[in-house]
Design a protein around this motif. Structure first.
Motif, mmCIF file in Angstrom:
data_model
loop_
_atom_site.group_PDB
_atom_site.id
_atom_site.type_symbol
_atom_site.label_atom_id
_atom_site.label_comp_id
_atom_site.label_asym_id
_atom_site.label_seq_id
_atom_site.Cartn_x
_atom_site.Cartn_y
_atom_site.Cartn_z
ATOM 1 N N THR A 61 0.967 -1.405 -0.023
ATOM 2 C CA THR A 61 0.084 0.107 0.216
ATOM 3 C C THR A 61 0.826 1.344 0.046
ATOM 4 O O THR A 61 0.509 2.178 -0.686
ATOM 5 C CB THR A 61 -0.960 0.126 1.115
ATOM 6 O OG1 THR A 61 -1.789 -1.149 1.179
ATOM 7 C CG2 THR A 61 -1.962 1.305 1.221
ATOM 8 N N ASP A 62 2.145 1.281 0.865
ATOM 9 C CA ASP A 62 2.780 2.306 1.035
ATOM 10 C C ASP A 62 3.554 2.618 -0.542
ATOM 11 O O ASP A 62 3.671 3.761 -0.913
ATOM 12 C CB ASP A 62 3.882 2.133 1.919
ATOM 13 C CG ASP A 62 3.558 2.088 3.165
ATOM 14 O OD1 ASP A 62 2.421 2.649 3.780
ATOM 15 O OD2 ASP A 62 4.287 1.596 4.126
ATOM 16 N N LEU A 63 3.855 1.356 -1.189
ATOM 17 C CA LEU A 63 4.578 1.630 -2.427
ATOM 18 C C LEU A 63 3.656 2.179 -3.655
ATOM 19 O O LEU A 63 4.113 3.033 -4.540
ATOM 20 C CB LEU A 63 5.091 0.206 -2.902
ATOM 21 C CG LEU A 63 6.033 0.233 -4.151
ATOM 22 C CD1 LEU A 63 7.085 1.108 -4.066
ATOM 23 C CD2 LEU A 63 6.274 -1.165 -4.527
ATOM 24 N N GLU A 64 2.321 1.903 -3.358
ATOM 25 C CA GLU A 64 1.194 2.328 -4.247
ATOM 26 C C GLU A 64 1.280 3.713 -4.092
ATOM 27 O O GLU A 64 1.383 4.572 -4.941
ATOM 28 C CB GLU A 64 0.011 1.682 -4.323
ATOM 29 C CG GLU A 64 0.095 0.243 -4.694
ATOM 30 C CD GLU A 64 -1.254 -0.589 -4.386
ATOM 31 O OE1 GLU A 64 -2.220 0.375 -3.881
ATOM 32 O OE2 GLU A 64 -1.482 -1.703 -4.408
ATOM 33 N N GLU A 65 1.167 4.193 -3.001
ATOM 34 C CA GLU A 65 1.226 5.629 -2.422
ATOM 35 C C GLU A 65 2.546 6.269 -3.149
ATOM 36 O O GLU A 65 2.420 7.501 -3.583
ATOM 37 C CB GLU A 65 1.031 6.028 -1.133
ATOM 38 C CG GLU A 65 0.808 7.326 -0.753
ATOM 39 C CD GLU A 65 0.541 7.667 0.780
ATOM 40 O OE1 GLU A 65 0.444 8.827 1.014
ATOM 41 O OE2 GLU A 65 0.441 6.766 1.615
ATOM 42 N N VAL A 66 3.562 5.790 -2.666
ATOM 43 C CA VAL A 66 5.017 6.502 -3.484
ATOM 44 C C VAL A 66 4.801 6.533 -4.899
ATOM 45 O O VAL A 66 5.452 7.481 -5.572
ATOM 46 C CB VAL A 66 6.091 5.658 -2.853
ATOM 47 C CG1 VAL A 66 7.267 5.839 -3.737
ATOM 48 C CG2 VAL A 66 6.345 5.396 -1.605
ATOM 49 N N ASN A 67 4.212 5.541 -5.629
ATOM 50 C CA ASN A 67 4.315 5.637 -7.159
ATOM 51 C C ASN A 67 3.247 6.849 -7.512
ATOM 52 O O ASN A 67 3.512 7.568 -8.418
ATOM 53 C CB ASN A 67 4.051 4.389 -7.730
ATOM 54 C CG ASN A 67 5.268 3.603 -7.908
ATOM 55 O OD1 ASN A 67 6.298 3.833 -8.688
ATOM 56 N ND2 ASN A 67 5.297 2.628 -6.996
ATOM 57 N N ALA A 68 2.086 7.013 -6.931
ATOM 58 C CA ALA A 68 1.050 7.716 -7.231
ATOM 59 C C ALA A 68 1.665 9.335 -7.007
ATOM 60 O O ALA A 68 1.377 10.182 -7.736
ATOM 61 C CB ALA A 68 -0.214 7.758 -6.389
ATOM 62 N N LEU A 69 2.492 9.407 -5.770
ATOM 63 C CA LEU A 69 2.799 10.606 -5.574
ATOM 64 C C LEU A 69 4.003 11.159 -6.598
ATOM 65 O O LEU A 69 3.970 12.284 -7.007
ATOM 66 C CB LEU A 69 3.752 10.698 -3.936
ATOM 67 C CG LEU A 69 2.599 10.800 -3.152
ATOM 68 C CD1 LEU A 69 3.205 10.359 -1.599
ATOM 69 C CD2 LEU A 69 1.789 11.924 -2.921
ATOM 70 N N LEU A 71 3.997 10.088 -9.591
ATOM 71 C CA LEU A 71 3.491 10.224 -10.910
ATOM 72 C C LEU A 71 2.777 11.654 -10.912
ATOM 73 O O LEU A 71 3.014 12.629 -11.865
ATOM 74 C CB LEU A 71 2.433 9.323 -10.972
ATOM 75 C CG LEU A 71 1.376 9.444 -12.187
ATOM 76 C CD1 LEU A 71 2.389 9.429 -13.524
ATOM 77 C CD2 LEU A 71 0.148 8.627 -12.284
ATOM 78 N N ARG A 72 2.234 11.974 -9.809
ATOM 79 C CA ARG A 72 1.724 13.518 -9.456
ATOM 80 C C ARG A 72 3.002 14.545 -9.750
ATOM 81 O O ARG A 72 2.682 15.573 -10.411
ATOM 82 C CB ARG A 72 1.061 13.601 -8.225
ATOM 83 C CG ARG A 72 0.557 15.026 -7.982
ATOM 84 C CD ARG A 72 -0.612 15.316 -9.046
ATOM 85 N NE ARG A 72 -1.125 16.923 -9.011
ATOM 86 C CZ ARG A 72 -1.401 17.572 -9.781
ATOM 87 N NH1 ARG A 72 -1.143 17.173 -11.139
ATOM 88 N NH2 ARG A 72 -1.621 18.749 -9.634
ATOM 89 N N LEU A 73 4.179 14.269 -9.093
ATOM 90 C CA LEU A 73 5.162 15.120 -9.101
ATOM 91 C C LEU A 73 5.719 15.211 -10.636
ATOM 92 O O LEU A 73 6.001 16.162 -11.116
ATOM 93 C CB LEU A 73 6.607 14.719 -8.327
ATOM 94 C CG LEU A 73 6.300 14.853 -6.736
ATOM 95 C CD1 LEU A 73 7.420 14.316 -6.029
ATOM 96 C CD2 LEU A 73 6.403 16.469 -6.628
ATOM 97 N N THR A 77 5.565 18.755 -12.698
ATOM 98 C CA THR A 77 7.037 19.301 -13.245
ATOM 99 C C THR A 77 7.079 18.958 -14.733
ATOM 100 O O THR A 77 8.195 19.191 -15.252
ATOM 101 C CB THR A 77 8.234 18.789 -12.417
ATOM 102 O OG1 THR A 77 8.079 17.303 -12.569
ATOM 103 C CG2 THR A 77 8.008 18.998 -11.110
ATOM 104 N N SER A 78 5.872 18.664 -15.380
ATOM 105 C CA SER A 78 6.174 18.646 -16.937
ATOM 106 C C SER A 78 5.059 19.619 -17.573
ATOM 107 O O SER A 78 5.107 19.242 -18.887
ATOM 108 C CB SER A 78 5.813 17.089 -17.090
ATOM 109 O OG SER A 78 6.534 16.103 -16.718
ATOM 110 N N GLN A 79 4.780 20.468 -16.800
ATOM 111 C CA GLN A 79 3.784 21.336 -17.543
ATOM 112 C C GLN A 79 4.590 22.405 -18.266
ATOM 113 O O GLN A 79 5.637 22.690 -18.092
ATOM 114 C CB GLN A 79 3.005 22.100 -16.464
ATOM 115 C CG GLN A 79 2.355 21.231 -15.475
ATOM 116 C CD GLN A 79 1.433 22.112 -14.377
ATOM 117 O OE1 GLN A 79 0.294 22.401 -14.682
ATOM 118 N NE2 GLN A 79 2.203 22.337 -13.471
#
Length: 108
Positions: A61-69, A71-73, A77-79
């Motif tokens: 569950t933590d790893l899924e959250e790390v990956n989601a964060l 992805l959001r970063l 930072t790609s705008q």
């Protein structure tokens, strides 16, 4: 578009290794250049310069959250400049599983 890793394809492992080294080298250059900026923000909510390495145990569950964060970063930072976000920044990261080392035995 995100890179798809296929280490089973001949040559891909070496190419990915070289790519990661180049990416982290560029990040180090960006960091060093930013250290020389007179007004670089080093703390607070608008901090612009930060380097860190963390190592710890995570659940699935933590790893899924790390990956989601991450992805959001990546999205933030790609705008394009058209979004008029005010400043250009560089973000690089490396997420990798590592093998735990055997604990050292203490001398009696």
């Amino acid at each position: 578009m995100r890179m798809v890793y296929k280490p089973s394809v001949p040559g891909v492992t070496l190419a990915l290794t070289k790519f990661s080294q180049q990416l982290l080298h560029i990040a180090a250059q960006d960091f060093a250049a930013a250290l020389a900026l007179p007004d670089v923000q080093l703390s607070g909510p608008r901090r612009q310069l930060w380097i860190s390495r963390n190592k710890g145990w995570v659940s699935n569950t933590d790893l899924e959250e790390v990956n989601a964060l991450l992805l959001r970063l990546g999205q933030l930072t790609s705008q394009s400049r058209a979004n008029d976000r005010g400043q250009l920044i560089s973000l690089a990261f490396c997420l990798a599983p590592i093998q735990p080392k055997a604990k050292r035995r203490q001398a009696d």
